[in-house]
Design a protein around this motif. Structure first.
Motif, PDB file in Angstrom:
ATOM      1  N   TYR A  61       0.817  -1.208   0.141  1.00 13.05           N
ATOM      2  CA  TYR A  61       0.009   0.044  -0.080  1.00 13.05           C
ATOM      3  C   TYR A  61       0.920   1.213   0.161  1.00 13.05           C
ATOM      4  N   GLY A  94      -3.646  -4.270  10.329  1.00 10.20           N
ATOM      5  CA  GLY A  94      -3.945  -3.795   8.918  1.00 10.20           C
ATOM      6  C   GLY A  94      -4.745  -2.652   8.756  1.00 10.20           C
ATOM      7  N   GLY A 129      -4.688   0.275   8.031  1.00  9.81           N
ATOM      8  CA  GLY A 129      -4.759   1.264   6.897  1.00  9.81           C
ATOM      9  C   GLY A 129      -5.078   2.740   7.429  1.00  9.81           C
ATOM     10  N   GLU A 189      -0.204  -1.195  11.095  1.00 10.01           N
ATOM     11  CA  GLU A 189      -0.444  -0.884   9.720  1.00 10.01           C
ATOM     12  C   GLU A 189       1.174  -1.152   9.266  1.00 10.01           C
ATOM     13  N   ALA A 230      -9.983  -6.815  12.153  1.00 12.40           N
ATOM     14  CA  ALA A 230      -9.005  -6.883  10.775  1.00 12.40           C
ATOM     15  C   ALA A 230     -10.224  -6.719   9.870  1.00 12.40           C
ATOM     16  N   THR A 286      -8.184  -7.298   5.178  1.00 12.16           N
ATOM     17  CA  THR A 286      -6.795  -7.446   4.933  1.00 12.16           C
ATOM     18  C   THR A 286      -6.004  -8.702   4.859  1.00 12.16           C
ATOM     19  N   HIS A 296      -3.425  -9.887   2.182  1.00 13.40           N
ATOM     20  CA  HIS A 296      -2.171  -9.256   1.795  1.00 13.40           C
ATOM     21  C   HIS A 296      -1.037  -9.812   2.841  1.00 13.40           C
ATOM     22  N   TRP A 297      -1.413 -10.503   3.941  1.00 17.39           N
ATOM     23  CA  TRP A 297      -0.605 -11.095   4.781  1.00 17.39           C
ATOM     24  C   TRP A 297       0.227 -12.337   4.079  1.00 17.39           C
ATOM     25  N   THR A 343     -14.174 -10.340   5.807  1.00 16.31           N
ATOM     26  CA  THR A 343     -13.280 -10.854   4.788  1.00 16.31           C
ATOM     27  C   THR A 343     -14.318 -11.427   3.700  1.00 16.31           C
ATOM     28  N   SER A 347      -7.535  -3.276  -4.562  1.00  9.60           N
ATOM     29  CA  SER A 347      -6.216  -3.918  -4.475  1.00  9.60           C
ATOM     30  C   SER A 347      -6.252  -4.759  -5.854  1.00  9.60           C
TER      31      SER A 347
END
Length: 243
Positions: free
Chosen positions: A5, A40, A42, A57, A93, A96, A99-100, A122, A196
């Motif tokens: 990001y 996460g 943001g 973040e 969360a 996110t 992206h882990w 999610t 994303s």
């Protein structure tokens, strides 16, 4: 510290404004927790303002976009939370986990630092009810590759409750499938920047051209007539709650 990001997060705070109806469902899942870790985090979307929130973040770009007066932010990763065991009443969360780098470790870390509920917003990669997948079939593979299946959470967090998160037709948060009743939004490159997934897809133009053509001809409206008067829709988003 490098993070995805740092590149794609420019103007993210303006494109991804929290929807109050989704926020209410998420905040209810936190129960009476007073201290909350947002992993996460943001730019701070969906952080409750009536609780003691700490944001975690990895991206300096996203931390810089956090509004004045928002919760304090610590730069770090989900896989190695810089907090002692049971430091928070709850951990959350929001969109996110895909992206882990190590999703199982990230969940274990959230469970480690939270005395109470662990709550994640999610997406169910088994969901197939999005018309967007017809224009960009690559989304199916992308979702399957980056989103954990729902049974993954129970394996790593213990028993979980899973709630459907209805997406309002006028959702203010510009996540991937938010514009299910506003198809013309996907033709706007600025709006696509807020997801994303569009940064990762190859061959986006063919789908954009077909969607534009179908909007002009009226084919999209005819094929999706059932959506035109709908107020909310299940678009595959799920709230995972480990008590």
């Amino acid at each position: 510290m490098s993070a995805l990001y740092d590149t794609i997060g420019v103007d993210y705070a303006n494109l991804r404004r929290p929807d109050l109806r989704i926020a209410a469902q998420l905040h209810a899942a936190l129960g009476d927790a007073q201290s909350v870790l947002n992993v996460g985090a943001g730019a701070g979307s969906y952080e409750p303002i009536d609780r003691d929130v700490t944001a975690l973040e990895p991206s300096a770009e996203m931390i810089a976009q956090r509004p004045s007066g928002s919760a304090p932010a610590v730069q770090g990763s989900a896989e190695d939370l810089p907090f002692a065991d049971k430091s928070f009443d709850a951990a959350m969360a929001v969109l996110t986990i895909h992206h882990w780098s190590d999703q199982a470790k990230g969940l274990a870390e959230m469970r480690r630092v939270a005395r109470g509920p662990v709550v994640l917003l999610t997406f169910d990669p088994a969901f197939r009810g999005a018309w967007q997948m017809e224009y960009w079939p690559q989304l199916v593979t992308l979702d399957e590759d980056q989103m954990p299946p729902l049974d993954f959470y129970e394996r790593h967090l213990g028993p979980v409750d899973i709630e459907t998160v209805p997406v309002p037709h006028d959702c203010s948060d510009g996540f991937l499938y938010a514009y299910w009743r506003r198809p013309e939004a996907y033709l706007d490159p600025r709006i696509r920047k807020g997801s994303s997934s569009f940064w990762k897809l190859v061959g986006v133009e063919a789908g954009l051209e077909q969607l534009a053509a179908d909007l002009r001809s009226g084919d999209w409206a005819r094929e999706n007539a059932a959506l035109l008067d709908a107020e909310v829709r299940d678009m595959g988003y799920r709230l995972v709650i480990a008590r």
